[in-house]
Design an enzyme around this catalytic site. Structure first.
Site, PDB file in Angstrom:
ATOM      1  N   ASP A 111       0.842  -1.201   0.000  1.00  0.00           N
ATOM      2  CA  ASP A 111       0.000   0.000   0.000  1.00  0.00           C
ATOM      3  C   ASP A 111       0.877   1.252   0.000  1.00  0.00           C
ATOM      4  O   ASP A 111       2.048   1.211   0.404  1.00  0.00           O
ATOM      5  CB  ASP A 111      -0.985   0.014   1.174  1.00  0.00           C
ATOM      6  CG  ASP A 111      -0.301   0.055   2.535  1.00  0.00           C
ATOM      7  OD1 ASP A 111       0.732  -0.630   2.709  1.00  0.00           O
ATOM      8  OD2 ASP A 111      -0.788   0.781   3.425  1.00  0.00           O
ATOM      9  N   GLU A 149      -0.173  -0.681   5.880  1.00  0.00           N
ATOM     10  CA  GLU A 149       0.910  -0.159   6.701  1.00  0.00           C
ATOM     11  C   GLU A 149       0.811   1.338   6.826  1.00  0.00           C
ATOM     12  O   GLU A 149       1.028   1.909   7.889  1.00  0.00           O
ATOM     13  CB  GLU A 149       2.274  -0.531   6.087  1.00  0.00           C
ATOM     14  CG  GLU A 149       3.459  -0.395   7.048  1.00  0.00           C
ATOM     15  CD  GLU A 149       4.028   1.010   7.124  1.00  0.00           C
ATOM     16  OE1 GLU A 149       4.763   1.298   8.078  1.00  0.00           O
ATOM     17  OE2 GLU A 149       3.753   1.833   6.236  1.00  0.00           O
TER      18      GLU A 149
END
Ligand SMILES: [Zn+2]
Length: 385
Positions: free
Chosen positions: A74, A140
């Site tokens: 991500d 994250e």
């Protein structure tokens, strides 16, 4: 199988994987790793109030030791896309540089590790002398609740054991090879609330202004917390907001608040740190008859340090062999998923150079991708030698 870190990084950048979206990034990694012989698992985690997030665990080999590489696909949003000189999700190369969101944080790092692992497997007959694993999360950059923390638990429940971990966050400051992160400071958030008595500003004797007390407490709590330690800089308490929310010019408010964050080193635990701060507040408040409370937010960001030893030596030697530099072991910067991994095995963070991360025109020089791949390959070779 060919393993070109630039090609993999370009492909990864083209998936719009802004947390919690995956955009196809994990499917891509899954097929790449499967073709190389990895057993690949996917796990979607969810909890009330958060978006479900997809995660990937891949392993080749069944024996120990299991060297695990951790990372996240991500990325943070691109912001205003027109201010980029290259579209943030195009994966364009200009001259000798790859542009795009995630180029350094950390699709580039993942690409280098995958390329290094595939090259190593090519040369060693397709099997490591132990196991190589990848723990890749899609959560994250945002709240980090449906990512690594749950993926580690999921893997442990399946009986997976990790011996050592490299987390591919952009750890280097100026140039590849200057810094390995071997620990992180803890982070703790608190709110200081001072109560007084509301009243007319022209009759202060009938009121009690909480702003006066807040001032005194803020000054006291900014005193040094320690002098640092062997592996850490001094802890720091920083006020991030002072709030009264009073729209009126002739009113003494009844309450004043101040938010603060502490980045703390291994001289403290969360409990001892709270006690220290509460004691300081208590002493000053008693002297000034200030009525106050401190509210602590729960924190999952404990301080930790990865002690120097054979694994650290191996990583340092691999970096030195490829770059000629002796990396510094650092515990600076913000928190990362290493705070969760450290509960399962020793973890070091080493990746690209962090200078453009989270910025417009995030980019990675192609030579850095090549160098990082070579370093990861040397780490793997030395680990299984
Ligand atoms: Zn990152």
């Amino acid at each position: 199988m060919t393993a070109d870190p630039l090609a993999i990084a370009r492909d990864l950048v083209r998936f719009r994987s802004v947390t919690p979206e995956d955009g196809g990034a994990l499917d891509y990694l899954q097929s790449l790793l499967k073709r190389a012989g990895f057993a690949v698992h996917r796990a979607v985690f969810d909890e009330p109030g958060t978006a479900p997030v997809d995660n990937l665990y891949a392993r080749i080999g069944t024996a120990q030791p299991n060297l695990v590489f951790a990372g996240h696909t991500d990325v943070v949003p691109a912001g205003n896309e027109v201010s980029w000189s290259h579209p943030p999700f195009a994966g364009e190369v200009e001259g000798d540089t790859l542009y795009g969101r995630g180029a350094v944080d950390m699709k580039g790092g993942i690409a280098c590790f995958v390329a290094a692992a595939l090259e190593y497997l090519n040369r060693s007959g397709g099997k490591p002398n132990g196991s190589i694993s990848l723990l890749i999360t899609g959560d994250e950059e945002s709240v980090a609740v449906n990512g690594t923390v749950k993926l580690l638990r999921w893997a442990a429940e399946r009986g997976e054991k990790f011996d050592h971990c490299i987390l591919g966050e952009p750890s280097n400051v100026e140039v590849i090879g200057d810094t390995i992160k071997a620990g992180r400071r803890g982070s703790l958030n608190g709110m200081l609330i001072v109560t007084g008595r509301q009243g007319h500003v022209a009759y202060p004797e009938r009121a009690e202004n909480p702003i006066r007390g807040l001032n005194v407490l803020i000054a006291a709590l900014q005193a040094p917390l320690d002098q640092g330690s062997e592996h850490f800089a001094p802890s720091n308490l920083e006020f991030t907001s002072v709030d009264v929310g009073n729209p009126t010019v002739n009113l003494i408010p009844g309450e004043a608040r101040a938010r603060f964050n502490v980045r703390y080193n291994d001289r403290h635990s969360q409990t001892s740190l709270k006690t220290l701060i509460e004691e300081r507040a208590k002493t000053v408040a008693a002297a000034g008859r200030v009525h106050y409370a401190i509210e602590w937010q729960p924190s999952n960001a404990d301080v930790f340090v990865t002690q120097p030893g054979p694994f650290t030596d191996l990583a340092i030697a691999a970096v030195a062999e490829v770059t000629g530099r002796k990396p510094k072991l650092s515990t600076g910067g913000g928190t990362s998923d290493a705070r969760f991994i450290k509960d399962y095995c020793p973890v070091l963070e080493f990746g690209l150079v962090g200078q453009t991360m989270h910025q417009v025109d995030e980019c990675a020089p192609i030579k850095d991708l090549v160098t990082l791949t070579a370093i990861y390959r040397r780490i793997i070779e030395r680990y299984f030698a």
